[in-house]
Write a protein that holds these residues in place. Structure first.
Motif, PDB file in Angstrom:
ATOM      1  N   SER A 159      26.626  46.099  37.432  1.00  0.00           N
ATOM      2  CA  SER A 159      27.160  44.763  37.711  1.00  0.00           C
ATOM      3  C   SER A 159      27.259  43.947  36.432  1.00  0.00           C
ATOM      4  O   SER A 159      28.244  43.218  36.213  1.00  0.00           O
ATOM      5  N   ARG A 160      26.264  44.067  35.564  1.00  0.00           N
ATOM      6  CA  ARG A 160      26.326  43.357  34.269  1.00  0.00           C
ATOM      7  C   ARG A 160      27.480  43.874  33.424  1.00  0.00           C
ATOM      8  O   ARG A 160      28.157  43.105  32.736  1.00  0.00           O
ATOM      9  N   GLU A 161      27.712  45.181  33.469  1.00  0.00           N
ATOM     10  CA  GLU A 161      28.846  45.747  32.723  1.00  0.00           C
ATOM     11  C   GLU A 161      30.161  45.190  33.262  1.00  0.00           C
ATOM     12  O   GLU A 161      31.070  44.843  32.486  1.00  0.00           O
ATOM     13  N   ALA A 162      30.281  45.098  34.579  1.00  0.00           N
ATOM     14  CA  ALA A 162      31.501  44.552  35.188  1.00  0.00           C
ATOM     15  C   ALA A 162      31.668  43.082  34.824  1.00  0.00           C
ATOM     16  O   ALA A 162      32.789  42.623  34.560  1.00  0.00           O
ATOM     17  N   ALA A 163      30.571  42.338  34.798  1.00  0.00           N
ATOM     18  CA  ALA A 163      30.637  40.926  34.428  1.00  0.00           C
ATOM     19  C   ALA A 163      31.057  40.773  32.971  1.00  0.00           C
ATOM     20  O   ALA A 163      31.837  39.867  32.624  1.00  0.00           O
ATOM     21  N   GLY A 164      30.565  41.665  32.109  1.00  0.00           N
ATOM     22  CA  GLY A 164      30.973  41.615  30.713  1.00  0.00           C
ATOM     23  C   GLY A 164      32.462  41.848  30.552  1.00  0.00           C
ATOM     24  O   GLY A 164      33.122  41.210  29.725  1.00  0.00           O
ATOM     25  N   ARG A 165      33.001  42.750  31.352  1.00  0.00           N
ATOM     26  CA  ARG A 165      34.447  43.006  31.285  1.00  0.00           C
ATOM     27  C   ARG A 165      35.238  41.830  31.842  1.00  0.00           C
ATOM     28  O   ARG A 165      36.345  41.537  31.382  1.00  0.00           O
ATOM     29  N   ALA A 166      34.682  41.148  32.840  1.00  0.00           N
ATOM     30  CA  ALA A 166      35.386  40.017  33.453  1.00  0.00           C
ATOM     31  C   ALA A 166      35.431  38.817  32.516  1.00  0.00           C
ATOM     32  O   ALA A 166      36.398  38.064  32.511  1.00  0.00           O
ATOM     33  N   GLY A 167      34.385  38.626  31.693  1.00  0.00           N
ATOM     34  CA  GLY A 167      34.351  37.482  30.796  1.00  0.00           C
ATOM     35  C   GLY A 167      34.102  36.190  31.551  1.00  0.00           C
ATOM     36  O   GLY A 167      33.765  36.176  32.748  1.00  0.00           O
ATOM     37  N   GLY A 203      31.579  32.444  38.164  1.00  0.00           N
ATOM     38  CA  GLY A 203      32.025  31.201  37.559  1.00  0.00           C
ATOM     39  C   GLY A 203      31.728  31.177  36.074  1.00  0.00           C
ATOM     40  O   GLY A 203      30.979  32.006  35.547  1.00  0.00           O
ATOM     41  N   GLU A 204      32.300  30.240  35.381  1.00  0.00           N
ATOM     42  CA  GLU A 204      32.111  30.121  33.937  1.00  0.00           C
ATOM     43  C   GLU A 204      30.628  29.943  33.612  1.00  0.00           C
ATOM     44  O   GLU A 204      29.924  29.137  34.231  1.00  0.00           O
ATOM     45  N   GLY A 205      30.138  30.708  32.646  1.00  0.00           N
ATOM     46  CA  GLY A 205      28.743  30.620  32.248  1.00  0.00           C
ATOM     47  C   GLY A 205      27.782  31.282  33.216  1.00  0.00           C
ATOM     48  O   GLY A 205      26.565  31.120  33.086  1.00  0.00           O
ATOM     49  N   GLU A 206      28.310  32.036  34.163  1.00  0.00           N
ATOM     50  CA  GLU A 206      27.499  32.654  35.211  1.00  0.00           C
ATOM     51  C   GLU A 206      26.705  33.832  34.663  1.00  0.00           C
ATOM     52  O   GLU A 206      27.074  34.451  33.669  1.00  0.00           O
ATOM     53  N   THR A 207      25.607  34.132  35.312  1.00  0.00           N
ATOM     54  CA  THR A 207      24.904  35.390  35.104  1.00  0.00           C
ATOM     55  C   THR A 207      24.982  36.201  36.389  1.00  0.00           C
ATOM     56  O   THR A 207      25.204  35.642  37.472  1.00  0.00           O
ATOM     57  N   VAL A 208      24.812  37.510  36.270  1.00  0.00           N
ATOM     58  CA  VAL A 208      24.824  38.350  37.466  1.00  0.00           C
ATOM     59  C   VAL A 208      23.695  37.940  38.403  1.00  0.00           C
ATOM     60  O   VAL A 208      23.873  37.889  39.631  1.00  0.00           O
ATOM     61  N   GLU A 209      22.554  37.625  37.818  1.00  0.00           N
ATOM     62  CA  GLU A 209      21.417  37.199  38.656  1.00  0.00           C
ATOM     63  C   GLU A 209      21.763  35.928  39.421  1.00  0.00           C
ATOM     64  O   GLU A 209      21.422  35.794  40.606  1.00  0.00           O
ATOM     65  N   GLY A 210      22.438  34.991  38.759  1.00  0.00           N
ATOM     66  CA  GLY A 210      22.845  33.763  39.441  1.00  0.00           C
ATOM     67  C   GLY A 210      23.875  34.020  40.519  1.00  0.00           C
ATOM     68  O   GLY A 210      23.830  33.425  41.609  1.00  0.00           O
ATOM     69  N   LEU A 211      24.822  34.902  40.226  1.00  0.00           N
ATOM     70  CA  LEU A 211      25.852  35.266  41.209  1.00  0.00           C
ATOM     71  C   LEU A 211      25.210  35.848  42.464  1.00  0.00           C
ATOM     72  O   LEU A 211      25.560  35.475  43.601  1.00  0.00           O
ATOM     73  N   LEU A 212      24.264  36.762  42.279  1.00  0.00           N
ATOM     74  CA  LEU A 212      23.603  37.396  43.417  1.00  0.00           C
ATOM     75  C   LEU A 212      22.668  36.418  44.142  1.00  0.00           C
ATOM     76  O   LEU A 212      22.531  36.490  45.366  1.00  0.00           O
ATOM     77  N   LYS A 213      22.048  35.532  43.393  1.00  0.00           N
ATOM     78  CA  LYS A 213      21.168  34.547  44.029  1.00  0.00           C
ATOM     79  C   LYS A 213      21.955  33.643  44.964  1.00  0.00           C
ATOM     80  O   LYS A 213      21.509  33.344  46.087  1.00  0.00           O
TER      81      LYS A 213
END
Length: 298
Positions: free
Chosen positions: A151-159, A258-268
């Protein structure tokens, strides 16, 4: 096996490829080591890298080191160095830089094939070890650790402004299924839900009856539609048991990157929405909103 060969000489590339391609290997050739590294990085199906020490702009030892870092990021890869100068120093430097093997340049056909058979054994073992380390044994989905990594890898690609959404779901009243029908039926229910979500995106089992999806390229509306379709499909399941078919439902929480998001925040935020779905009667989809998150935080 997919093999990348790197050498400054097109003649050497042609010779080595001519030994490999008739044996059924897929061979991709590079004279530029930076281009080769980028290709290996972007193509996880590459299983072997054969490189000379005398390559540019990235030197052979540095290329070995960079490729080894890729392999340490949970992908099978065998690295073979070839050099026209075989001595103890070259050999030790290559192995210390992450190479698995060292051959003369140009290699003999029989020796090269033998080295590649060893590489295939190595990468097959690596693949199995990676699978065991990353996979939930009951469902075959990613386990929590591997799911978060992917998921972090996917978030990195999404920017910062890419489209990415998360869905958390769990089986409603799962304890009751276990208590009334037994753990074997409960396991069957878990595997049935797994069958619904396994191909949706990056899918993982977080534990017990709780699952997670990260959906690259999908916004909140599209993720909600996917969650509702999964909800309806789950309600249509019939789980076999000695006492007749067992029905189940699932609840879903959805959030959007969202902008400035983390995967942990997205899942939370998806987890907060899932809590509201269960608290609101179950068998429903709830999306995270700012108001909902602030209310739960308060």
């Amino acid at each position: 096996m997919h093999i990348v060969i790197v050498d400054s000489s097109r003649v050497i590339l042609k010779v080595v490829a001519g030994m490999l391609e008739p044996r059924g290997h897929v061979v991709t050739q590079f004279t530029d080591s930076a281009e080769a590294l980028a290709y290996v990085t972007d193509n996880p199906r590459v299983r072997a890298l054969i490189t000379s020490l005398e390559v540019r702009p990235i030197g052979g030892l540095e290329l070995c080191w960079s490729a080894r870092l890729l392999a340490e990021a949970s992908r099978p890869l065998s690295i073979i160095v070839m050099s026209s100068v075989r001595n103890a120093r070259n050999l030790s430097e290559a192995l210390d830089s992450g190479a698995d093997d060292f051959i003369d340049k140009p290699p003999g056909a029989e020796e090269l094939q033998a080295r590649l058979r060893a590489a295939e054994r190595l990468t097959s073992l690596q693949s199995e070890l990676i699978r065991l380390a990353e996979t939930d044994p009951l469902t075959g989905l990613l386990n929590r650790r591997a799911f978060l990594l992917r998921s972090r890898e996917a978030a990195g690609r999404a920017g910062s402004f890419g489209r990415l959404s998360a869905v958390l779901l769990d089986i409603d009243h799962f304890k009751r299924i276990n208590d009334e029908y037994g753990h074997d039926v409960g396991d069957t229910a878990i595997k049935a839900v797994t069958g619904l979500i396994a191909q949706e995106g990056i899918a993982g089992r977080l534990g017990g009856e709780e699952f997670a999806l990260v959906l690259p390229g999908r916004n909140l509306t599209e993720a909600e539609a996917a969650a509702n379709r999964l909800r309806l499909n789950a309600a249509d399941l019939r789980i076999r048991s000695p006492r007749g078919p067992v029905r189940l439902t699932c609840s879903f929480g959805v959030s959007e990157w969202g902008e400035g998001e983390t995967v942990e925040g997205l899942l939370k935020r998806a987890d907060i929405a899932l809590y509201e779905a269960k608290n609101g009667g179950r068998n429903r989809v709830v999306s995270a909103t700012n108001e909902l998150v602030l209310a739960r935080a308060g």
